[in-house]
Design a protein around this motif. Structure first.
Motif, PDB file in Angstrom:
ATOM      1  N   LEU A 161      23.274  37.304   1.129  1.00 56.79           N
ATOM      2  CA  LEU A 161      24.691  36.255   2.379  1.00 56.79           C
ATOM      3  C   LEU A 161      25.214  37.170   2.676  1.00 56.79           C
ATOM      4  O   LEU A 161      26.214  37.457   3.621  1.00 56.79           O
ATOM      5  CB  LEU A 161      24.906  35.650   1.224  1.00 56.79           C
ATOM      6  CG  LEU A 161      25.397  33.996   2.363  1.00 56.79           C
ATOM      7  CD1 LEU A 161      24.690  33.738   3.549  1.00 56.79           C
ATOM      8  CD2 LEU A 161      25.498  33.164   1.296  1.00 56.79           C
ATOM      9  N   ALA A 162      26.359  37.713   1.641  1.00 59.25           N
ATOM     10  CA  ALA A 162      27.913  38.822   1.793  1.00 59.25           C
ATOM     11  C   ALA A 162      27.254  39.195   2.973  1.00 59.25           C
ATOM     12  O   ALA A 162      28.272  39.747   4.395  1.00 59.25           O
ATOM     13  CB  ALA A 162      28.366  39.212   1.139  1.00 59.25           C
ATOM     14  N   VAL A 163      26.303  40.146   3.073  1.00 59.15           N
ATOM     15  CA  VAL A 163      25.886  41.249   3.923  1.00 59.15           C
ATOM     16  C   VAL A 163      25.856  40.911   5.367  1.00 59.15           C
ATOM     17  O   VAL A 163      26.849  41.326   6.020  1.00 59.15           O
ATOM     18  CB  VAL A 163      24.829  42.236   3.251  1.00 59.15           C
ATOM     19  CG1 VAL A 163      24.411  43.577   4.000  1.00 59.15           C
ATOM     20  CG2 VAL A 163      25.527  43.059   2.387  1.00 59.15           C
ATOM     21  N   GLU A 168      27.201  38.687  10.818  1.00 60.67           N
ATOM     22  CA  GLU A 168      26.941  37.433  12.088  1.00 60.67           C
ATOM     23  C   GLU A 168      28.131  37.007  12.603  1.00 60.67           C
ATOM     24  O   GLU A 168      28.240  37.119  13.672  1.00 60.67           O
ATOM     25  CB  GLU A 168      26.205  36.579  11.442  1.00 60.67           C
ATOM     26  CG  GLU A 168      24.563  36.198  11.076  1.00 60.67           C
ATOM     27  CD  GLU A 168      24.481  34.950  10.290  1.00 60.67           C
ATOM     28  OE1 GLU A 168      22.900  34.755  10.524  1.00 60.67           O
ATOM     29  OE2 GLU A 168      25.160  34.008  10.298  1.00 60.67           O
ATOM     30  N   LEU A 169      29.439  36.919  11.435  1.00 62.23           N
ATOM     31  CA  LEU A 169      30.230  36.528  11.686  1.00 62.23           C
ATOM     32  C   LEU A 169      32.081  37.433  12.250  1.00 62.23           C
ATOM     33  O   LEU A 169      33.042  36.197  12.877  1.00 62.23           O
ATOM     34  CB  LEU A 169      31.044  35.226  10.882  1.00 62.23           C
ATOM     35  CG  LEU A 169      30.334  34.272  10.300  1.00 62.23           C
ATOM     36  CD1 LEU A 169      30.970  33.504   8.490  1.00 62.23           C
ATOM     37  CD2 LEU A 169      30.017  33.711  11.421  1.00 62.23           C
ATOM     38  N   ALA A 170      31.770  38.604  11.736  1.00 65.09           N
ATOM     39  CA  ALA A 170      33.229  40.048  12.254  1.00 65.09           C
ATOM     40  C   ALA A 170      33.053  39.927  13.818  1.00 65.09           C
ATOM     41  O   ALA A 170      34.292  39.760  13.851  1.00 65.09           O
ATOM     42  CB  ALA A 170      32.305  41.114  11.848  1.00 65.09           C
ATOM     43  N   ASN A 177      33.005  38.858   2.044  1.00 64.36           N
ATOM     44  CA  ASN A 177      33.443  39.829   0.964  1.00 64.36           C
ATOM     45  C   ASN A 177      31.961  38.565   0.289  1.00 64.36           C
ATOM     46  O   ASN A 177      32.157  37.307  -0.869  1.00 64.36           O
ATOM     47  CB  ASN A 177      34.054  40.187   0.868  1.00 64.36           C
ATOM     48  CG  ASN A 177      34.775  40.602   2.255  1.00 64.36           C
ATOM     49  OD1 ASN A 177      34.348  41.889   2.008  1.00 64.36           O
ATOM     50  ND2 ASN A 177      35.537  40.903   2.789  1.00 64.36           N
ATOM     51  N   SER A 178      31.724  39.009  -1.122  1.00 62.12           N
ATOM     52  CA  SER A 178      31.442  39.329  -2.482  1.00 62.12           C
ATOM     53  C   SER A 178      32.009  39.923  -3.188  1.00 62.12           C
ATOM     54  O   SER A 178      32.519  40.916  -3.610  1.00 62.12           O
ATOM     55  CB  SER A 178      30.401  39.721  -2.428  1.00 62.12           C
ATOM     56  OG  SER A 178      29.681  38.816  -3.447  1.00 62.12           O
ATOM     57  N   ALA A 227      45.493  41.917   3.775  1.00 61.10           N
ATOM     58  CA  ALA A 227      45.862  42.636   3.332  1.00 61.10           C
ATOM     59  C   ALA A 227      44.587  43.284   2.603  1.00 61.10           C
ATOM     60  O   ALA A 227      43.861  44.687   3.127  1.00 61.10           O
ATOM     61  CB  ALA A 227      46.826  42.990   1.413  1.00 61.10           C
ATOM     62  N   ALA A 228      43.757  42.592   3.086  1.00 63.40           N
ATOM     63  CA  ALA A 228      41.589  43.014   3.657  1.00 63.40           C
ATOM     64  C   ALA A 228      41.203  43.229   4.573  1.00 63.40           C
ATOM     65  O   ALA A 228      40.525  42.734   4.795  1.00 63.40           O
ATOM     66  CB  ALA A 228      41.256  42.300   2.488  1.00 63.40           C
ATOM     67  N   SER A 229      42.172  43.282   5.388  1.00 63.50           N
ATOM     68  CA  SER A 229      41.962  42.658   7.080  1.00 63.50           C
ATOM     69  C   SER A 229      40.929  43.856   7.936  1.00 63.50           C
ATOM     70  O   SER A 229      40.420  43.344   8.208  1.00 63.50           O
ATOM     71  CB  SER A 229      43.472  42.297   8.031  1.00 63.50           C
ATOM     72  OG  SER A 229      44.054  44.248   7.939  1.00 63.50           O
ATOM     73  N   TYR A 230      41.013  44.385   7.175  1.00 64.87           N
ATOM     74  CA  TYR A 230      39.149  46.060   7.942  1.00 64.87           C
ATOM     75  C   TYR A 230      38.385  45.576   6.312  1.00 64.87           C
ATOM     76  O   TYR A 230      37.388  46.394   6.644  1.00 64.87           O
ATOM     77  CB  TYR A 230      39.769  47.239   8.010  1.00 64.87           C
ATOM     78  CG  TYR A 230      39.257  47.703   8.819  1.00 64.87           C
ATOM     79  CD1 TYR A 230      38.587  47.332   9.739  1.00 64.87           C
ATOM     80  CD2 TYR A 230      38.110  49.231   8.394  1.00 64.87           C
ATOM     81  CE1 TYR A 230      38.107  47.752  11.086  1.00 64.87           C
ATOM     82  CE2 TYR A 230      37.494  49.880   9.385  1.00 64.87           C
ATOM     83  CZ  TYR A 230      37.311  49.471  10.395  1.00 64.87           C
ATOM     84  OH  TYR A 230      36.793  50.139  11.249  1.00 64.87           O
ATOM     85  N   VAL A 231      38.085  44.472   5.493  1.00 66.16           N
ATOM     86  CA  VAL A 231      37.544  44.352   4.517  1.00 66.16           C
ATOM     87  C   VAL A 231      36.302  43.418   4.517  1.00 66.16           C
ATOM     88  O   VAL A 231      36.537  42.032   5.072  1.00 66.16           O
ATOM     89  CB  VAL A 231      37.525  44.204   3.564  1.00 66.16           C
ATOM     90  CG1 VAL A 231      36.404  44.291   2.304  1.00 66.16           C
ATOM     91  CG2 VAL A 231      38.347  45.332   2.692  1.00 66.16           C
ATOM     92  N   THR A 232      34.809  43.699   5.538  1.00 64.11           N
ATOM     93  CA  THR A 232      33.929  42.560   5.253  1.00 64.11           C
ATOM     94  C   THR A 232      32.607  43.209   4.527  1.00 64.11           C
ATOM     95  O   THR A 232      32.562  44.617   5.501  1.00 64.11           O
ATOM     96  CB  THR A 232      34.145  42.136   6.626  1.00 64.11           C
ATOM     97  OG1 THR A 232      33.648  40.799   6.492  1.00 64.11           O
ATOM     98  CG2 THR A 232      33.220  42.984   8.092  1.00 64.11           C
ATOM     99  N   GLY A 233      31.872  42.441   4.228  1.00 67.77           N
ATOM    100  CA  GLY A 233      30.434  42.533   4.223  1.00 67.77           C
ATOM    101  C   GLY A 233      30.590  43.200   2.900  1.00 67.77           C
ATOM    102  O   GLY A 233      29.453  44.305   2.413  1.00 67.77           O
TER     103      GLY A 233
END
Length: 242
Positions: A161-163, A168-170, A177-178, A227-233
């Motif tokens: 789901l995180a991936v 979808e939401l980016a 994230n997980s 601080a995690a602004s470029y972290v997704t998936g």
């Protein structure tokens, strides 16, 4: 001031994340299903840190409850900036061959359907950016043979789901994230019949100990933060190297 909703926030990792978020200056909607006393204590501890807290009861496996949770949270705290999908259950240690259909059904109703319903409402609610953190488990990677293969499978669904949801939401500015905790000293093992499991097995990890809920809470709040602004998936393991 940012506002976040955390499911299963009365105890364990959810409570630790709520307190760390409060220390960062965020107000918190504390979800719980049955243990109101624990949720009230968690909310009181949040308020002691100088921010607002509101109780939002509800069973995450029930769609109407999840919708009402989000409505109550936003009515009390304003627009949400983050959601932590944390509520989950585990059953007694068993091999799959011994598990009843009722056990399997309830496991997936709470840990999978509940997580997806919560994430869906988060996707509907976070319309101007924000962050969703799914609390998975290292069991998703290790499989938990002879103990909780149903739990492991339910948590693997959160990693997937995180991936997918992150992609979808980016475009909407929402990060997903997980976090995968390992052997963490929480009450969840008691419900599986082994209250000392984390401490007993923690010595076998490369770091030689079980983890603390606060260490997972720190990771969750970092992923929620700018601080995690470029972290997704991403999937972040908090398991002492296990």
């Amino acid at each position: 001031m940012k506002a976040i909703l955390i499911t299963g926030a009365g105890r364990g990792i959810g409570r630790a994340a709520a307190l760390r978020a409060a220390e960062a200056g965020w107000s918190v909607a504390v979800n719980y299903r049955t243990d109101r006393d624990a949720a009230q204590a968690a909310a009181a501890a949040v308020r002691e840190r100088g921010v607002e807290a509101v109780l939002v009861p509800g069973d995450v496996s029930r769609e109407a409850d999840v919708v009402e949770m989000f409505q109550a949270a936003t009515a009390a705290l304003g627009p949400l900036s983050g959601v932590v999908v944390n509520a989950g259950i585990v059953g007694p240690s068993q091999r799959l061959a011994e598990m009843s259909a009722d056990r399997l059904r309830r496991m997936f109703e709470v840990n999978v359907l509940g997580a997806y319903l919560t994430a869906r409402e988060a996707a509907r609610t976070l319309t101007s950016g924000g962050s969703i953190v799914l609390v998975s488990s290292l069991a998703a990677r290790l499989g938990s043979p002879g103990e909780y293969v149903d739990y492991a499978g339910s948590k693997a669904a959160l990693d997937a789901l995180a991936v997918g949801l992150a992609k979808e939401l980016a475009p909407d500015g929402v990060r997903v994230n997980s976090v995968r905790p390992g052997l963490i000293e929480t009450e969840i093992y008691a419900s599986g019949g082994h209250p000392d499991r984390a401490r007993r097995l923690g010595v076998q990890t490369p770091m030689g100990r079980a983890g603390l809920p606060e260490e997972v809470g720190e990771a969750i709040v970092w992923l929620l933060s700018d601080a995690a602004s470029y972290v997704t998936g991403a999937t972040l393991d908090v398991g002492g190297g296990r």
